[in-house]
Write an enzyme that holds these catalytic residues in place. Structure first.
Site, PDB file in Angstrom:
ATOM      1  N   LEU A 130      56.235  44.557  29.189  1.00 49.69           N
ATOM      2  CA  LEU A 130      55.221  45.699  29.217  1.00 49.69           C
ATOM      3  C   LEU A 130      55.340  46.773  30.431  1.00 49.69           C
ATOM      4  N   THR A 131      55.247  46.124  31.473  1.00 53.90           N
ATOM      5  CA  THR A 131      55.378  46.840  32.648  1.00 53.90           C
ATOM      6  C   THR A 131      56.598  47.843  32.779  1.00 53.90           C
ATOM      7  N   ILE A 162      59.735  41.621  35.258  1.00 58.68           N
ATOM      8  CA  ILE A 162      59.689  40.653  34.035  1.00 58.68           C
ATOM      9  C   ILE A 162      60.038  39.534  34.336  1.00 58.68           C
ATOM     10  N   ALA A 245      47.355  34.924  28.196  1.00 68.21           N
ATOM     11  CA  ALA A 245      47.964  34.421  29.435  1.00 68.21           C
ATOM     12  C   ALA A 245      46.815  34.309  30.702  1.00 68.21           C
ATOM     13  N   ARG A 246      45.884  35.311  30.665  1.00 67.42           N
ATOM     14  CA  ARG A 246      45.066  35.388  31.829  1.00 67.42           C
ATOM     15  C   ARG A 246      44.096  34.007  31.711  1.00 67.42           C
ATOM     16  N   GLU A 366      49.529  40.368  35.811  1.00 67.00           N
ATOM     17  CA  GLU A 366      48.331  40.007  34.553  1.00 67.00           C
ATOM     18  C   GLU A 366      46.890  40.923  34.790  1.00 67.00           C
ATOM     19  N   GLY A 367      47.205  42.138  35.414  1.00 62.88           N
ATOM     20  CA  GLY A 367      45.993  42.646  35.621  1.00 62.88           C
ATOM     21  C   GLY A 367      45.489  42.385  37.337  1.00 62.88           C
ATOM     22  N   ASP A 370      42.034  44.409  41.412  1.00 61.96           N
ATOM     23  CA  ASP A 370      40.830  45.716  41.285  1.00 61.96           C
ATOM     24  C   ASP A 370      40.859  46.094  39.911  1.00 61.96           C
TER      25      ASP A 370
HETATM   26  P1  TGC Z   1      41.699  50.117  25.949  1.00 60.57           P
HETATM   27  O1  TGC Z   1      41.610  51.672  25.452  1.00 60.57           O
HETATM   28  O2  TGC Z   1      40.708  49.735  26.960  1.00 60.57           O
HETATM   29  O3  TGC Z   1      41.971  49.482  24.679  1.00 60.57           O
HETATM   30  C1  TGC Z   1      42.840  49.682  23.749  1.00 60.57           C
HETATM   31  C2  TGC Z   1      42.914  48.677  22.702  1.00 60.57           C
HETATM   32  O4  TGC Z   1      42.965  47.138  23.200  1.00 60.57           O
HETATM   33  C3  TGC Z   1      41.859  46.448  23.180  1.00 60.57           C
HETATM   34  N1  TGC Z   1      41.907  45.468  24.290  1.00 60.57           N
HETATM   35  C4  TGC Z   1      41.977  44.149  24.335  1.00 60.57           C
HETATM   36  N2  TGC Z   1      42.231  43.191  23.321  1.00 60.57           N
HETATM   37  C5  TGC Z   1      42.696  42.297  23.675  1.00 60.57           C
HETATM   38  N3  TGC Z   1      42.483  41.677  25.162  1.00 60.57           N
HETATM   39  C6  TGC Z   1      42.299  42.497  25.845  1.00 60.57           C
HETATM   40  N4  TGC Z   1      42.144  42.062  27.186  1.00 60.57           N
HETATM   41  C7  TGC Z   1      41.882  43.919  25.635  1.00 60.57           C
HETATM   42  N5  TGC Z   1      41.667  44.921  26.322  1.00 60.57           N
HETATM   43  C8  TGC Z   1      41.399  46.122  25.471  1.00 60.57           C
HETATM   44  C9  TGC Z   1      40.674  47.304  23.178  1.00 60.57           C
HETATM   45  O5  TGC Z   1      39.542  46.775  22.513  1.00 60.57           O
HETATM   46  C10 TGC Z   1      41.321  48.638  22.169  1.00 60.57           C
HETATM   47  O6  TGC Z   1      41.453  48.130  20.669  1.00 60.57           O
HETATM   48  P2  TGC Z   1      41.294  49.101  19.862  1.00 60.57           P
HETATM   49  O7  TGC Z   1      41.348  48.303  18.474  1.00 60.57           O
HETATM   50  O8  TGC Z   1      39.948  49.866  19.942  1.00 60.57           O
HETATM   51  O9  TGC Z   1      42.397  49.819  19.659  1.00 60.57           O
HETATM   52  O10 TGC Z   1      43.181  50.202  26.852  1.00 60.57           O
HETATM   53  P3  TGC Z   1      43.633  50.886  28.040  1.00 60.57           P
HETATM   54  O11 TGC Z   1      45.122  51.380  27.834  1.00 60.57           O
HETATM   55  O12 TGC Z   1      42.641  51.923  28.442  1.00 60.57           O
HETATM   56  O13 TGC Z   1      43.687  49.624  28.888  1.00 60.57           O
HETATM   57  C11 TGC Z   1      42.651  49.554  29.832  1.00 60.57           C
HETATM   58  C12 TGC Z   1      43.325  48.340  31.004  1.00 60.57           C
HETATM   59  C13 TGC Z   1      43.443  49.105  32.224  1.00 60.57           C
HETATM   60  C14 TGC Z   1      42.255  47.235  31.111  1.00 60.57           C
HETATM   61  C15 TGC Z   1      44.463  47.845  30.601  1.00 60.57           C
HETATM   62  O14 TGC Z   1      45.734  48.676  30.507  1.00 60.57           O
HETATM   63  C16 TGC Z   1      44.946  46.563  31.555  1.00 60.57           C
HETATM   64  O15 TGC Z   1      44.535  45.606  31.266  1.00 60.57           O
HETATM   65  N6  TGC Z   1      45.926  46.835  32.555  1.00 60.57           N
HETATM   66  C17 TGC Z   1      46.338  45.942  33.457  1.00 60.57           C
HETATM   67  C18 TGC Z   1      48.061  45.759  33.163  1.00 60.57           C
HETATM   68  C19 TGC Z   1      48.534  44.239  32.965  1.00 60.57           C
HETATM   69  O16 TGC Z   1      47.643  43.470  33.110  1.00 60.57           O
HETATM   70  N7  TGC Z   1      49.745  44.128  33.030  1.00 60.57           N
HETATM   71  C20 TGC Z   1      50.150  42.738  32.933  1.00 60.57           C
HETATM   72  C21 TGC Z   1      51.554  42.878  32.601  1.00 60.57           C
HETATM   73  S1  TGC Z   1      52.135  41.237  31.913  1.00 60.57           S
HETATM   74  C22 TGC Z   1      52.510  40.343  33.307  1.00 60.57           C
HETATM   75  O17 TGC Z   1      51.847  40.928  34.352  1.00 60.57           O
HETATM   76  C23 TGC Z   1      52.771  39.091  33.144  1.00 60.57           C
HETATM   77  S2  TGC Z   1      52.990  38.017  34.473  1.00 60.57           S
HETATM   78  C24 TGC Z   1      53.231  36.610  33.631  1.00 60.57           C
HETATM   79  C25 TGC Z   1      53.401  35.406  34.407  1.00 60.57           C
HETATM   80  O18 TGC Z   1      54.579  35.286  34.986  1.00 60.57           O
HETATM   81  O19 TGC Z   1      52.618  34.174  34.491  1.00 60.57           O
HETATM   82  P1  FAD Z   2      50.059  49.622  40.344  1.00 59.98           P
HETATM   83  O1  FAD Z   2      49.602  49.723  39.102  1.00 59.98           O
HETATM   84  O2  FAD Z   2      50.969  50.614  40.717  1.00 59.98           O
HETATM   85  O3  FAD Z   2      49.087  49.310  41.294  1.00 59.98           O
HETATM   86  C1  FAD Z   2      49.190  49.535  42.743  1.00 59.98           C
HETATM   87  C2  FAD Z   2      47.786  49.313  43.514  1.00 59.98           C
HETATM   88  O4  FAD Z   2      46.641  50.510  42.846  1.00 59.98           O
HETATM   89  C3  FAD Z   2      47.256  47.869  43.071  1.00 59.98           C
HETATM   90  O5  FAD Z   2      46.327  47.423  44.323  1.00 59.98           O
HETATM   91  C4  FAD Z   2      46.270  48.253  42.097  1.00 59.98           C
HETATM   92  O6  FAD Z   2      45.049  47.521  41.903  1.00 59.98           O
HETATM   93  C5  FAD Z   2      45.652  49.898  42.448  1.00 59.98           C
HETATM   94  N1  FAD Z   2      45.085  50.599  41.289  1.00 59.98           N
HETATM   95  C6  FAD Z   2      45.896  51.001  39.767  1.00 59.98           C
HETATM   96  N2  FAD Z   2      44.953  51.552  39.197  1.00 59.98           N
HETATM   97  C7  FAD Z   2      43.984  51.569  40.036  1.00 59.98           C
HETATM   98  C8  FAD Z   2      42.790  52.284  39.687  1.00 59.98           C
HETATM   99  N3  FAD Z   2      42.563  52.902  38.246  1.00 59.98           N
HETATM  100  N4  FAD Z   2      41.582  51.986  40.249  1.00 59.98           N
HETATM  101  C9  FAD Z   2      41.545  51.332  41.248  1.00 59.98           C
HETATM  102  N5  FAD Z   2      42.662  50.989  41.839  1.00 59.98           N
HETATM  103  C10 FAD Z   2      43.925  50.848  41.253  1.00 59.98           C
HETATM  104  N6  FAD Z   2      54.941  42.543  33.935  1.00 59.98           N
HETATM  105  C11 FAD Z   2      55.281  42.292  32.683  1.00 59.98           C
HETATM  106  O7  FAD Z   2      55.064  43.287  31.901  1.00 59.98           O
HETATM  107  N7  FAD Z   2      55.968  41.102  32.479  1.00 59.98           N
HETATM  108  C12 FAD Z   2      55.933  40.109  33.313  1.00 59.98           C
HETATM  109  O8  FAD Z   2      56.493  38.992  32.918  1.00 59.98           O
HETATM  110  C13 FAD Z   2      55.595  40.431  34.638  1.00 59.98           C
HETATM  111  N8  FAD Z   2      55.833  39.391  35.508  1.00 59.98           N
HETATM  112  C14 FAD Z   2      55.839  39.712  37.054  1.00 59.98           C
HETATM  113  C15 FAD Z   2      56.144  38.838  37.991  1.00 59.98           C
HETATM  114  C16 FAD Z   2      55.778  39.195  39.163  1.00 59.98           C
HETATM  115  C17 FAD Z   2      56.655  38.492  40.282  1.00 59.98           C
HETATM  116  C18 FAD Z   2      55.180  40.425  39.634  1.00 59.98           C
HETATM  117  C19 FAD Z   2      55.038  40.896  40.978  1.00 59.98           C
HETATM  118  C20 FAD Z   2      54.594  41.258  38.550  1.00 59.98           C
HETATM  119  C21 FAD Z   2      54.853  41.011  37.270  1.00 59.98           C
HETATM  120  N9  FAD Z   2      54.781  41.808  36.325  1.00 59.98           N
HETATM  121  C22 FAD Z   2      54.849  41.708  34.893  1.00 59.98           C
HETATM  122  C23 FAD Z   2      54.087  43.339  36.535  1.00 59.98           C
HETATM  123  C24 FAD Z   2      52.553  43.335  36.891  1.00 59.98           C
HETATM  124  O9  FAD Z   2      51.819  43.114  35.754  1.00 59.98           O
HETATM  125  C25 FAD Z   2      52.321  44.427  37.828  1.00 59.98           C
HETATM  126  O10 FAD Z   2      52.990  44.449  38.929  1.00 59.98           O
HETATM  127  C26 FAD Z   2      50.914  44.812  37.711  1.00 59.98           C
HETATM  128  O11 FAD Z   2      50.400  44.730  36.510  1.00 59.98           O
HETATM  129  C27 FAD Z   2      50.584  45.875  38.679  1.00 59.98           C
HETATM  130  O12 FAD Z   2      51.143  46.985  38.528  1.00 59.98           O
HETATM  131  P2  FAD Z   2      52.077  47.871  39.483  1.00 59.98           P
HETATM  132  O13 FAD Z   2      52.740  46.681  40.204  1.00 59.98           O
HETATM  133  O14 FAD Z   2      52.801  48.777  39.137  1.00 59.98           O
HETATM  134  O15 FAD Z   2      50.936  48.279  40.580  1.00 59.98           O
END
Ligand code: TGC
Ligand code: FAD
Length: 387
Positions: A130-131, A162, A245-246, A366-367, A370
């Site tokens: 995703l990222t 990833i 996952a969260r 996973e978010g 912040d």
């Molecule tokens: P938004 O406009 O709020 O929503 C779009 C549509 O999605 C629905 N929705 C959700 N559904 C299920 N679960 C959730 N948590 C949901 N959040 C939103 C929402 O209802 C809407 O649906 P519809 O039907 O109306 O279209 O979306 P946005 O683009 O404005 O997003 C808001 C935000 C900032 C919360 C979201 O982008 C976010 O959570 N950002 C954080 C990114 C993140 O968590 N990345 C993780 C990457 S994967 C990873 O880190 C794996 S690590 C794994 C490991 O090693 O364990």
């Molecule tokens: P940024 O989004 O650039 O954020 C930098 C700082 O700004 C953070 O402190 C953040 O909280 C802050 N910030 C950002 N936006 C705002 C706002 N609107 N208001 C206030 N503060 C804000 N991703 C995948 O897709 N799949 C994976 O399997 C995966 N595994 C990972 C494994 C590891 C070891 C790590 C480190 C990351 C992994 N990720 C994965 C990515 C991870 O989900 C991202 O690192 C995370 O979502 C944050 O994105 P970023 O690192 O680009 O930080």
């Protein structure tokens, strides 16, 4: 093992069995080498199939070889794995919640029967892309694209950070479908041995060292049209996977915190200074009392989430609160536990500093903390403050 308000007294037989199996696996197969793997920066790949054989990948799903265990059992599994190391829990939660879950929830019958059994057994490894380099907290800005070309799609773009990418057979890649009206985000099942796919390892990590993390490069990668997940379109596809996952992380972080607490308590009872165990000093007792209290609150939240999930009443905002709180607790607990261990606490002979380093990742992926704060802020006020 810390269970101050006797939550485990209410576990059923299957939940106890899963907890005990995971605890034993961590004691025998994870803990002995956890320090060395962390120091070497290696993920123990031999555990992939062992965890598959033990049924650790998405056992809460139903069918295609998954036994549909309770959400509490699944949570306890994540808790025990992360008590060992966040890298091991990450491998299992990516495989289960971020790869098997979207195939199970949104895949075609053919995708399900092709991939779920092999992913479940650990024969195949999956990752979740995703990222992107320029789009972390805001994945909706993604640039990776898919263009229809006859019976195929051509994928271009790059994903970064990833988990499992360098060891994966299959990547769930989220991309903009440039051939459909509005460029909706779609999920694609991409085998990593396809022409044009690269999965380079990210090196130099000081956190989550015992985990394989990589980039995914997609350069004119042709995949059959039936590689798209047919039953979802838009950001709710990847975001709904993140909710799964969260949920696991909210439980897992309690495991890491508990492991730090147990190490600190045992060390405080053994370590003599000024003529007696350091556990006799009020300053150390205050630290243990606070850790135990925060861990217990985290456990209560995790158990409540499991109940809501079973009933189908769990909302993403509930999960945000638990992920945010429990990871913060684990981060803080690991630091205080390290303090109690004094100088000995800075080596890999003890787990707290390793957990502390891992928690920097868990706090961010996973978010970020912040982002979950803002999700809760929006829920509480009705005002969105991301943009
Ligand atoms: P938004 O406009 O709020 O929503 C779009 C549509 O999605 C629905 N929705 C959700 N559904 C299920 N679960 C959730 N948590 C949901 N959040 C939103 C929402 O209802 C809407 O649906 P519809 O039907 O109306 O279209 O979306 P946005 O683009 O404005 O997003 C808001 C935000 C900032 C919360 C979201 O982008 C976010 O959570 N950002 C954080 C990114 C993140 O968590 N990345 C993780 C990457 S994967 C990873 O880190 C794996 S690590 C794994 C490991 O090693 O364990
Ligand atoms: P940024 O989004 O650039 O954020 C930098 C700082 O700004 C953070 O402190 C953040 O909280 C802050 N910030 C950002 N936006 C705002 C706002 N609107 N208001 C206030 N503060 C804000 N991703 C995948 O897709 N799949 C994976 O399997 C995966 N595994 C990972 C494994 C590891 C070891 C790590 C480190 C990351 C992994 N990720 C994965 C990515 C991870 O989900 C991202 O690192 C995370 O979502 C944050 O994105 P970023 O690192 O680009 O930080």
């Amino acid at each position: 093992m810390l269970d101050f308000v006797r939550l485990e007294a209410d576990l059923d037989e299957e939940e106890r069995l899963i907890r005990d199996t995971a605890r034993e696996f961590v004691d025998d197969r994870v803990r002995p080498d956890a320090g060395d793997n962390f120091e070497a920066g290696t993920f123990p790949t031999e555990l992939v199939s062992e965890m598959g054989e033990l049924g650790f990948y998405a056992p809460n799903l139903e069918g295609y070889g998954s036994p549909n265990v309770s959400e509490t059992a699944y949570g306890l599994l994540m808790q025990e794995l992360e008590a060992g190391d966040s890298g091991v829990r990450s491998m299992a939660s990516v495989q289960g919640a971020l790869v098997m879950y979207p195939i199970h929830a949104y895949g075609s019958e053919r995708q399900k029967s092709e991939w779920l059994p092999t992913l479940g057994s650990g024969e195949a490894v999956g990752c979740f892309g995703l990222t992107e380099p320029e789009h972390g907290s805001n994945p909706a800005g993604m640039e990776t694209s898919a263009r229809r070309d006859g019976d195929e799609y051509l994928l271009n773009g790059s994903k970064t950070w990833i988990t499992n990418a360098p060891i994966a057979d299959l990547a769930v890649v989220w991309a903009r479908d440039r051939s459909s009206e509005g460029d909706p985000i779609r999920g694609f099942l991409v085998e990593t041995d396809r022409d044009g796919v690269t999965t380079n390892e990210i090196t130099g990590k000081l956190s989550l060292r015992a985990s394989s993390t990589g980039e995914i490069g997609l350069n004119d990668v042709a995949v059959p049209a039936e590689s798209v997940l047919p039953d979802v379109s838009g950001m709710k596809g990847p975001l709904s996977c993140l909710t799964q996952a969260r949920y696991g992380i909210a439980w897992g972080a309690v495991g890491a915190a508990r492991d730090c607490f147990e190490q600190a308590r045992s060390y405080a009872l053994d370590r003599d200074q000024f003529g007696g165990p350091i556990a006799q000093f009020q300053l150390q007792q205050e630290k243990l009392a606070e850790m135990a209290t925060q861990i217990t609150l985290g456990q209560l939240l995790a158990y409540r989430l499991a109940e809501l999930k079973e009933r189908g009443e769990l909302r993403p905002q509930h999960v945000s609160m638990a992920k945010r709180n429990n990871v913060r607790t684990a981060r803080e607990t690991s630091r205080v536990a390290r303090e109690i261990l004094g100088g000995n606490g800075i080596t890999t002979d003890h787990s707290p500093m390793r957990h502390m380093a891992n928690m920097e990742t868990v706090y961010t992926y996973e978010g970020t903390h912040d982002i979950h704060t803002l999700i809760l802020g929006e829920e509480l006020t009705g005002i969105q403050a991301f943009r």
